[in-house]
Design a protein around this motif. Structure first.
Motif, PDB file in Angstrom:
ATOM      1  N   LYS A 143       0.815  -1.213   0.000  1.00 39.43           N
ATOM      2  CA  LYS A 143       0.000   0.000   0.000  1.00 39.43           C
ATOM      3  C   LYS A 143       0.852   1.268   0.000  1.00 39.43           C
ATOM      4  O   LYS A 143       0.610   2.214   0.756  1.00 39.43           O
ATOM      5  CB  LYS A 143      -0.963  -0.009   1.185  1.00 39.43           C
ATOM      6  CG  LYS A 143      -1.942  -1.181   1.142  1.00 39.43           C
ATOM      7  CD  LYS A 143      -2.893  -1.174   2.323  1.00 39.43           C
ATOM      8  CE  LYS A 143      -3.855  -2.361   2.230  1.00 39.43           C
ATOM      9  NZ  LYS A 143      -4.771  -2.418   3.380  1.00 39.43           N
ATOM     10  N   ARG A 189       2.204   4.655  -1.386  1.00 36.78           N
ATOM     11  CA  ARG A 189       1.775   5.797  -2.204  1.00 36.78           C
ATOM     12  C   ARG A 189       2.807   6.913  -2.087  1.00 36.78           C
ATOM     13  O   ARG A 189       3.357   7.168  -1.016  1.00 36.78           O
ATOM     14  CB  ARG A 189       0.400   6.316  -1.760  1.00 36.78           C
ATOM     15  CG  ARG A 189      -0.752   5.366  -2.028  1.00 36.78           C
ATOM     16  CD  ARG A 189      -2.064   5.946  -1.497  1.00 36.78           C
ATOM     17  NE  ARG A 189      -2.401   7.189  -2.175  1.00 36.78           N
ATOM     18  CZ  ARG A 189      -3.196   7.265  -3.260  1.00 36.78           C
ATOM     19  NH1 ARG A 189      -3.714   6.189  -3.781  1.00 36.78           N
ATOM     20  NH2 ARG A 189      -3.463   8.430  -3.786  1.00 36.78           N
ATOM     21  N   PRO A 202      -0.533  12.465  -7.327  1.00 38.23           N
ATOM     22  CA  PRO A 202      -0.038  11.105  -7.116  1.00 38.23           C
ATOM     23  C   PRO A 202       0.822  10.625  -8.276  1.00 38.23           C
ATOM     24  O   PRO A 202       0.524  10.891  -9.439  1.00 38.23           O
ATOM     25  CB  PRO A 202      -1.317  10.272  -6.997  1.00 38.23           C
ATOM     26  CG  PRO A 202      -2.376  11.074  -7.687  1.00 38.23           C
ATOM     27  CD  PRO A 202      -1.998  12.504  -7.484  1.00 38.23           C
ATOM     28  N   ASP A 251       1.290   4.348  -6.817  1.00 46.54           N
ATOM     29  CA  ASP A 251       0.310   3.727  -5.925  1.00 46.54           C
ATOM     30  C   ASP A 251       0.436   2.218  -6.128  1.00 46.54           C
ATOM     31  O   ASP A 251      -0.123   1.654  -7.055  1.00 46.54           O
ATOM     32  CB  ASP A 251      -1.104   4.216  -6.244  1.00 46.54           C
ATOM     33  CG  ASP A 251      -2.125   3.726  -5.230  1.00 46.54           C
ATOM     34  OD1 ASP A 251      -1.797   2.831  -4.428  1.00 46.54           O
ATOM     35  OD2 ASP A 251      -3.262   4.226  -5.248  1.00 46.54           O
ATOM     36  N   GLN A 291      -0.119  -1.393  -4.516  1.00 44.60           N
ATOM     37  CA  GLN A 291      -0.811  -2.122  -3.459  1.00 44.60           C
ATOM     38  C   GLN A 291       0.062  -3.207  -2.836  1.00 44.60           C
ATOM     39  O   GLN A 291       0.139  -3.337  -1.627  1.00 44.60           O
ATOM     40  CB  GLN A 291      -2.114  -2.727  -4.002  1.00 44.60           C
ATOM     41  CG  GLN A 291      -3.204  -1.697  -4.218  1.00 44.60           C
ATOM     42  CD  GLN A 291      -3.569  -0.969  -2.933  1.00 44.60           C
ATOM     43  OE1 GLN A 291      -4.037  -1.591  -1.967  1.00 44.60           O
ATOM     44  NE2 GLN A 291      -3.361   0.335  -2.890  1.00 44.60           N
ATOM     45  N   GLN A 296       2.451   7.126   2.232  1.00 46.02           N
ATOM     46  CA  GLN A 296       1.626   6.097   2.872  1.00 46.02           C
ATOM     47  C   GLN A 296       2.268   4.746   2.579  1.00 46.02           C
ATOM     48  O   GLN A 296       2.975   4.571   1.589  1.00 46.02           O
ATOM     49  CB  GLN A 296       0.202   6.100   2.305  1.00 46.02           C
ATOM     50  CG  GLN A 296      -0.613   7.341   2.598  1.00 46.02           C
ATOM     51  CD  GLN A 296      -2.010   7.236   2.004  1.00 46.02           C
ATOM     52  OE1 GLN A 296      -2.612   6.173   1.937  1.00 46.02           O
ATOM     53  NE2 GLN A 296      -2.523   8.371   1.556  1.00 46.02           N
ATOM     54  N   SER A 345       1.937   0.096 -10.714  1.00 46.13           N
ATOM     55  CA  SER A 345       1.436   1.272 -10.002  1.00 46.13           C
ATOM     56  C   SER A 345       0.238   1.825 -10.753  1.00 46.13           C
ATOM     57  O   SER A 345       0.375   2.371 -11.838  1.00 46.13           O
ATOM     58  CB  SER A 345       2.530   2.330  -9.905  1.00 46.13           C
ATOM     59  OG  SER A 345       2.033   3.544  -9.388  1.00 46.13           O
ATOM     60  N   ILE A 399      -2.675   4.404 -10.892  1.00 47.80           N
ATOM     61  CA  ILE A 399      -3.174   5.681 -10.373  1.00 47.80           C
ATOM     62  C   ILE A 399      -4.596   5.865 -10.862  1.00 47.80           C
ATOM     63  O   ILE A 399      -4.863   5.857 -12.073  1.00 47.80           O
ATOM     64  CB  ILE A 399      -2.312   6.864 -10.843  1.00 47.80           C
ATOM     65  CG1 ILE A 399      -0.847   6.668 -10.422  1.00 47.80           C
ATOM     66  CG2 ILE A 399      -2.865   8.175 -10.301  1.00 47.80           C
ATOM     67  CD1 ILE A 399      -0.616   6.662  -8.945  1.00 47.80           C
ATOM     68  N   GLU A 400      -5.540   6.022  -9.926  1.00 45.60           N
ATOM     69  CA  GLU A 400      -6.929   6.235 -10.307  1.00 45.60           C
ATOM     70  C   GLU A 400      -7.105   7.665 -10.813  1.00 45.60           C
ATOM     71  O   GLU A 400      -6.648   8.622 -10.205  1.00 45.60           O
ATOM     72  CB  GLU A 400      -7.856   5.997  -9.118  1.00 45.60           C
ATOM     73  CG  GLU A 400      -7.882   4.545  -8.655  1.00 45.60           C
ATOM     74  CD  GLU A 400      -8.879   4.339  -7.524  1.00 45.60           C
ATOM     75  OE1 GLU A 400      -9.584   5.325  -7.188  1.00 45.60           O
ATOM     76  OE2 GLU A 400      -8.960   3.218  -7.019  1.00 45.60           O
TER      77      GLU A 400
END
Length: 226
Positions: free
Chosen positions: A12, A14, A21, A24, A26, A61, A220, A222-223
């Protein structure tokens, strides 16, 4: 039976710049001895990820564990010491100090990461393996050819026998012959030390040198936000 920890593990994680961003991830892990090739275009976060892995940057994060150590929980000074001892770094421009000799550039790794231990036998073996002969060792780094700079950078990265080698686009400025020569040299030496390798490049033609190929854009995600 004790579970074997991965050499590298991200959970997780980030990171971004100025509120935008960039990475990212997970979950991602690398096992001992694997040779990983990460690729992606400029701006996809390749160098940023390597700076996170080496502890130069800290994620905003998430958690990064290397060799079972949560480096995100360490202070900046402790991350520096961990990197000097356990990670060998090879940079795009090799980052040799031009005013130091070849020997002094290599032995900088001992100064920052050896914990007082200096394996002279291993140094002699590496110098022979990399064809860094006695006459060359006294030469200033500013007077080296590109091929000689390559070999010095590899020697410095491997001197403390680090468990992890991180390479950030070290072949980007090389022609095809020097590029292939460098990869054979680096991976041949790594085979001796049994280090885990994370090698980053935008050049996908290099992937056949490696066990695992990973597109950073798939790793990675990214939304998009409206």
């Amino acid at each position: 039976m004790q579970e074997i920890q991965p050499v590298i593990q991200l959970d997780k994680v980030r990171f971004g710049w100025e509120g935008k961003p960039l990475l990212d991830i997970q979950h991602w892990q690398v096992e001992k001895g694997q040779r990983v090739f990460l690729y992606g275009p400029s701006g996809s976060g390749k160098s940023t990820l390597l700076n996170l892995l080496s502890g130069i940057l800290k994620p905003q994060q998430g958690k990064i564990s290397l060799l079972g150590q949560d480096i995100t929980a360490l202070s900046a000074g402790k991350r520096d010491r961990f990197r000097a001892r356990h990670i060998g770094m090879i940079f795009q421009q090799f980052n040799l100090l031009p005013y130091l000799s070849v020997r002094e550039n290599i032995e900088l790794a001992w100064k920052f990461g050896s914990n007082g231990e200096r394996d002279q036998g291993f140094l002699a073996h590496m110098l022979e393996r990399l064809e860094l002969h006695e006459a060359l060792l006294a030469r200033r780094a500013s007077n080296l050819s590109v091929g000689q700079q390559q070999r010095v950078a590899v020697a410095r990265a491997l001197l403390n026998k680090p468990e992890i080698i991180i390479a950030d686009e070290p072949t980007s400025a090389l022609d095809s012959d020097l590029r292939d020569q460098f990869l054979h040299l680096l991976l041949g030496c790594v085979e001796e030390t049994k280090a885990t390798v994370v090698f980053v490049s935008h050049d996908k033609t290099l992937k056949d040198y490696f066990d695992i190929h990973q597109d950073l854009r798939a790793l990675s995600v990214i939304e998009e936000t409206a």
